[in-house]
Design an enzyme around this catalytic site. Structure first.
Site, PDB file in Angstrom:
ATOM      1  N   SER A 106       0.851  -1.193   0.000  1.00 53.34           N
ATOM      2  CA  SER A 106       0.000   0.000   0.000  1.00 53.34           C
ATOM      3  C   SER A 106       0.883   1.238   0.000  1.00 53.34           C
ATOM      4  O   SER A 106       2.051   1.149  -0.402  1.00 53.34           O
ATOM      5  CB  SER A 106      -0.943  -0.025   1.213  1.00 53.34           C
ATOM      6  OG  SER A 106      -1.951   0.957   1.072  1.00 53.34           O
ATOM      7  N   ASN A 107       0.369   2.363   0.428  1.00 48.45           N
ATOM      8  CA  ASN A 107       1.169   3.600   0.487  1.00 48.45           C
ATOM      9  C   ASN A 107       0.664   4.449   1.646  1.00 48.45           C
ATOM     10  O   ASN A 107      -0.314   4.093   2.304  1.00 48.45           O
ATOM     11  CB  ASN A 107       1.101   4.349  -0.846  1.00 48.45           C
ATOM     12  CG  ASN A 107      -0.323   4.722  -1.198  1.00 48.45           C
ATOM     13  OD1 ASN A 107      -0.944   5.535  -0.538  1.00 48.45           O
ATOM     14  ND2 ASN A 107      -0.872   4.088  -2.239  1.00 48.45           N
ATOM     15  N   ALA A 108       1.335   5.571   1.876  1.00 50.60           N
ATOM     16  CA  ALA A 108       1.097   6.350   3.099  1.00 50.60           C
ATOM     17  C   ALA A 108      -0.006   7.402   2.959  1.00 50.60           C
ATOM     18  O   ALA A 108      -0.107   8.306   3.796  1.00 50.60           O
ATOM     19  CB  ALA A 108       2.399   7.025   3.525  1.00 50.60           C
ATOM     20  N   SER A 109      -0.840   7.293   1.936  1.00 50.03           N
ATOM     21  CA  SER A 109      -1.907   8.294   1.764  1.00 50.03           C
ATOM     22  C   SER A 109      -2.826   8.337   2.991  1.00 50.03           C
ATOM     23  O   SER A 109      -3.300   7.297   3.444  1.00 50.03           O
ATOM     24  CB  SER A 109      -2.727   7.932   0.525  1.00 50.03           C
ATOM     25  OG  SER A 109      -3.918   8.680   0.526  1.00 50.03           O
ATOM     26  N   ALA A 111      -4.723   7.466  -3.948  1.00 48.74           N
ATOM     27  CA  ALA A 111      -3.329   7.071  -4.192  1.00 48.74           C
ATOM     28  C   ALA A 111      -3.352   5.572  -4.508  1.00 48.74           C
ATOM     29  O   ALA A 111      -3.355   4.729  -3.609  1.00 48.74           O
ATOM     30  CB  ALA A 111      -2.481   7.365  -2.968  1.00 48.74           C
TER      31      ALA A 111
END
Ligand code: CTP
Length: 213
Positions: free
Chosen positions: A21-24, A88
């Site tokens: 995943s990502n830090a959005s 994101a």
């Protein structure tokens, strides 16, 4: 207006308990929902997993994977006037999702990743009279990359921001038109940037599209 807003990260599962995943934080998208609801618009929010509760006054669809985001957007976009895509999205997913949990063997493992679908590009192919506002998160050659995305995804404008926006309370954005002009620059809290961007959509982007209908 009826506005579709995508927000937050997507997740791509490696096995049943691990994901990419990502830090959005989802804050930019949620601020846009707040601003649009306050301005009296009908808002449909498709959101990845974030720590905030969805704002009141909008219709909410929760998703995890890019494929779920795609399914929801394809279903909801036709009844909307436009989309603001702040999500994101994970660009890659593991080629296969392992059932259960991968157990350690003491040896390295290699993950094979394949590209996910480009949701906004697909909405771009079916937009007709609708408008599309994309976001571009860039760390290098920002204007050229943002313009490439605007054209590829058939956007009416693209909101260029840099990687410091991820997880932050503030943002600094440049809005680019299809002819590569800077339409506006907004800086400040994401709430402030959201309000300004919404005014631009109401005044310029949506107005132009409804006159062309
Ligand atoms: N987007 C999307 N589907 C994807 C990737 C991105 O709908 N698979 C949307 C985002 O919500 C955003 C815009 O497309 O509005 C640009 O996203 P960004 O992550 O900046 O660009 P990518 O197209 O993913 O390209 P890259 O990661 O290579 O920079």
């Amino acid at each position: 207006m009826k506005i579709l807003i995508t927000a937050g990260p997507t997740r791509e599962y490696i096995d049943d308990v691990r994901f990419l995943s990502n830090a959005s934080s989802g804050r930019m998208g949620y601020s846009l929902v707040d601003a649009a609801v306050a301005a009296g618009h009908e808002v449909v929010l498709v959101t990845g997993p974030v720590e905030m509760s969805p704002p009141d006054g909008c219709e909410v669809y929760r998703i995890e994977t890019t494929d779920e985001l795609r399914q929801r957007c394809l279903e909801l976009f036709p009844s909307c006037d436009g989309v603001i895509a702040t999500a994101a999205v994970c660009d890659y997913r593991p080629k296969t999702r392992i059932t259960g949990k991968i157990t350690k063997t003491g040896q390295p493992i290699v993950l094979e990743l394949v590209e996910t679908s480009d949701v906004l590009a697909e909405l771009g192919t079916m937009k007709e009279h609708r408008w599309i506002v994309g976001f571009a998160l860039e760390s290098q050659d920002p204007r050229n990359n943002a313009m490439r995305k605007l054209r590829m995804k058939n956007c009416d404008c693209i909101v260029l921001n840099d990687t410091s926006a991820i997880g932050s309370l503030t943002n600094s954005v440049e809005i680019l038109s299809p002819s590569a002009e800077t339409i506006a620059i907004y800086k400040g809290t994401k709430q402030h940037v959201a309000e300004q961007l919404l005014e631009l959509i109401e005044g310029t982007i949506h107005g132009r599209k409804s006159r062309a209908k």
